[in-house]
Design an enzyme around this catalytic site. Structure first.
Site, mmCIF file in Angstrom:
data_model
loop_
_atom_site.group_PDB
_atom_site.id
_atom_site.type_symbol
_atom_site.label_atom_id
_atom_site.label_comp_id
_atom_site.label_asym_id
_atom_site.label_seq_id
_atom_site.Cartn_x
_atom_site.Cartn_y
_atom_site.Cartn_z
ATOM 1 N NE ARG A 284 -4.176 -1.567 0.210
ATOM 2 C CZ ARG A 284 -4.423 -2.694 -0.546
ATOM 3 N NH1 ARG A 284 -3.213 -2.983 -1.516
ATOM 4 N NH2 ARG A 284 -5.324 -3.522 -0.562
ATOM 5 C CD GLU A 313 -3.310 3.192 -5.283
ATOM 6 O OE1 GLU A 313 -4.435 2.389 -5.378
ATOM 7 O OE2 GLU A 313 -2.323 2.459 -4.714
ATOM 8 C CG HIS A 332 -3.717 -0.838 -6.315
ATOM 9 N ND1 HIS A 332 -3.876 -0.203 -5.044
ATOM 10 C CD2 HIS A 332 -3.710 -2.306 -6.159
ATOM 11 C CE1 HIS A 332 -4.067 -1.497 -4.305
ATOM 12 N NE2 HIS A 332 -3.882 -2.666 -4.609
HETATM 13 O O1 LIG Z 1 -5.151 -6.076 -1.490
HETATM 14 C C1 LIG Z 1 -5.088 -6.815 -2.672
HETATM 15 O O2 LIG Z 1 -5.306 -7.900 -2.544
HETATM 16 C C2 LIG Z 1 -4.916 -5.830 -3.740
HETATM 17 O O3 LIG Z 1 -4.120 -4.767 -3.526
HETATM 18 C C3 LIG Z 1 -6.057 -5.698 -4.711
HETATM 19 O O4 LIG Z 1 -6.713 -4.589 -3.855
#
Ligand SMILES: O=C(O)[C@H](O)CO
Length: 368
Positions: A284, A313, A332
């Site tokens: 993240r 994002e 992402h």
């Molecule tokens: O958390 C997750 O699996 C990925 O980032 C997709 O949102």
């Protein structure tokens, strides 16, 4: 009260196209919307209702929504919002991706029959699990099914950054190109040292892939893996993350976002890395202090960064990370393959069906 869980400054803005839609869920980017109007489906009296996001136009979309429609009558957020009073009482499940603002308190308060918020993807930092569960609503995610695609993406970013693949493409297609610039000389991946921070499902899959590149693998994790796990990929545990940062040529971040991991990589950590090292982030954006990262990249404190995640994002179009030559950014899309999207949607549906039927939810997110 905020529903934004561990991530209070996450800006999920309603009406912002990118952030409203579950990007990896239904469509390719940029998204084109199409209302999943109620008239598009045959309503079955015996099926429960699920609230989902808008549906895009691309070919596989119907295929994915079909997985949901086998078990649910679906209504899209856009249609729902036209008349929440009418639709709210029948909704028993929300199927959402992490960019879908469907679990906001104002919305939840109009869903008295809601039994489950089924998230697609493993990260649930965008949800206030204590608040949702206090309403008697279960929360579920889809661990496991996203691991291979995300690990592949991490390796793709690592290789592309090391070997300057994107820059190489730009040079190759540029009609003005007459020679290969020295700036395309990259760094060798085979035999280099990889530091994995967060050795869960995805981290371990990255280690398995890196073994094929004869990489020396270091990892840092809350819990040490079993000796068998370590030996089968040849990974060494660094109890102290600083040791990993000092030694690795590539540092890959695969931790969940939590209060403990927010800003995990900041000035101090970046300064410990080698000037030849690359930071890869598939976790993240908030795990990294982005201002510190910009400085480290500008000053040459680290060689490069390859990021599938940022905060926010998308980044504002004038954000310095978007114009630095030593940054590679993808929007992402770590889980963004047809196979993984289908597996993820199936897993969300399995979780939602179980919750609606009062059965144990396979991937229920429980409060610690
Ligand atoms: O958390 C997750 O699996 C990925 O980032 C997709 O949102």
């Amino acid at each position: 009260m905020s529903m934004l869980g561990n991530n209070p400054d996450r800006s999920v803005k309603f009406g912002n196209r990118w952030e409203l839609v579950p990007v990896p869920f239904f469509s390719v980017y940029p998204l084109l919307y199409e209302s999943c109007a109620l008239s598009n489906q045959t309503m079955a009296e015996d099926k429960p209702w699920a609230l989902i996001s808008e549906v895009g136009e691309q070919g596989f979309i119907e295929e994915v929504t079909d997985i949901i429609k086998q078990h649910f009558n679906i209504i899209c957020l856009r249609d729902f919002l036209q008349n929440p009073q009418q639709h709210g009482p029948k909704i028993q499940a929300i199927l959402m991706w992490n960019t879908f603002p469907a679990a906001e308190p104002s919305l939840l308060s109009s869903l008295p029959s809601l039994k489950v918020v089924a998230n697609g993807g493993v990260g649930i930092d965008h949800l206030d699990v204590p608040y949702i569960t206090s309403l008697g609503v279960k929360v579920a995610n889809t661990p496991g099914v996203v691991s291979v695609a995300t690990a592949d993406m991490a390796m793709g970013l690592l290789l592309a950054s090391a070997r300057k693949i994107v820059e190489g493409h730009q040079i190759a297609v540029d009609p003005k190109t007459t020679s290969i610039p020295q700036s395309l000389v990259g760094v060798e991946v085979t035999g280099s040292t990889l530091g994995i921070i967060g050795m869960g499902h995805i981290g371990y899959k990255i280690a398995q892939r890196s073994k094929g590149f004869d990489m020396k693998i270091l990892y840092h994790n809350r819990h040490r893996r079993s000796v068998e796990d370590e030996q089968s990929v040849g990974a060494s545990y660094c109890e102290n993350m600083d040791d990993l940062l000092r030694e690795a040529d590539f540092v890959v971040l695969v931790v969940n976002l939590s209060p403990e991991t927010k800003g995990l990589i900041s000035h101090r950590e970046l300064s410990l890395m080698k000037p030849t090292a690359t930071l890869v982030n598939v976790s993240r954006g908030l795990v990294v202090d982005q201002d510190a990262l910009v400085k480290a990249l500008q000053s040459g404190e680290i060689r490069a960064a390859a990021l599938d995640v940022t905060h926010p994002e998308p980044l504002p179009r004038d954000h310095p990370l978007l114009s630095l030559p030593n940054v590679l950014i993808t929007p992402h899309v770590g889980t963004y393959t047809y196979a993984t999207i289908k597996r993820t949607v199936q897993c969300m549906v399995d979780n939602a069906v179980a919750a609606v039927n009062g059965l144990p939810v396979p991937n229920e997110v429980k409060l610690k």
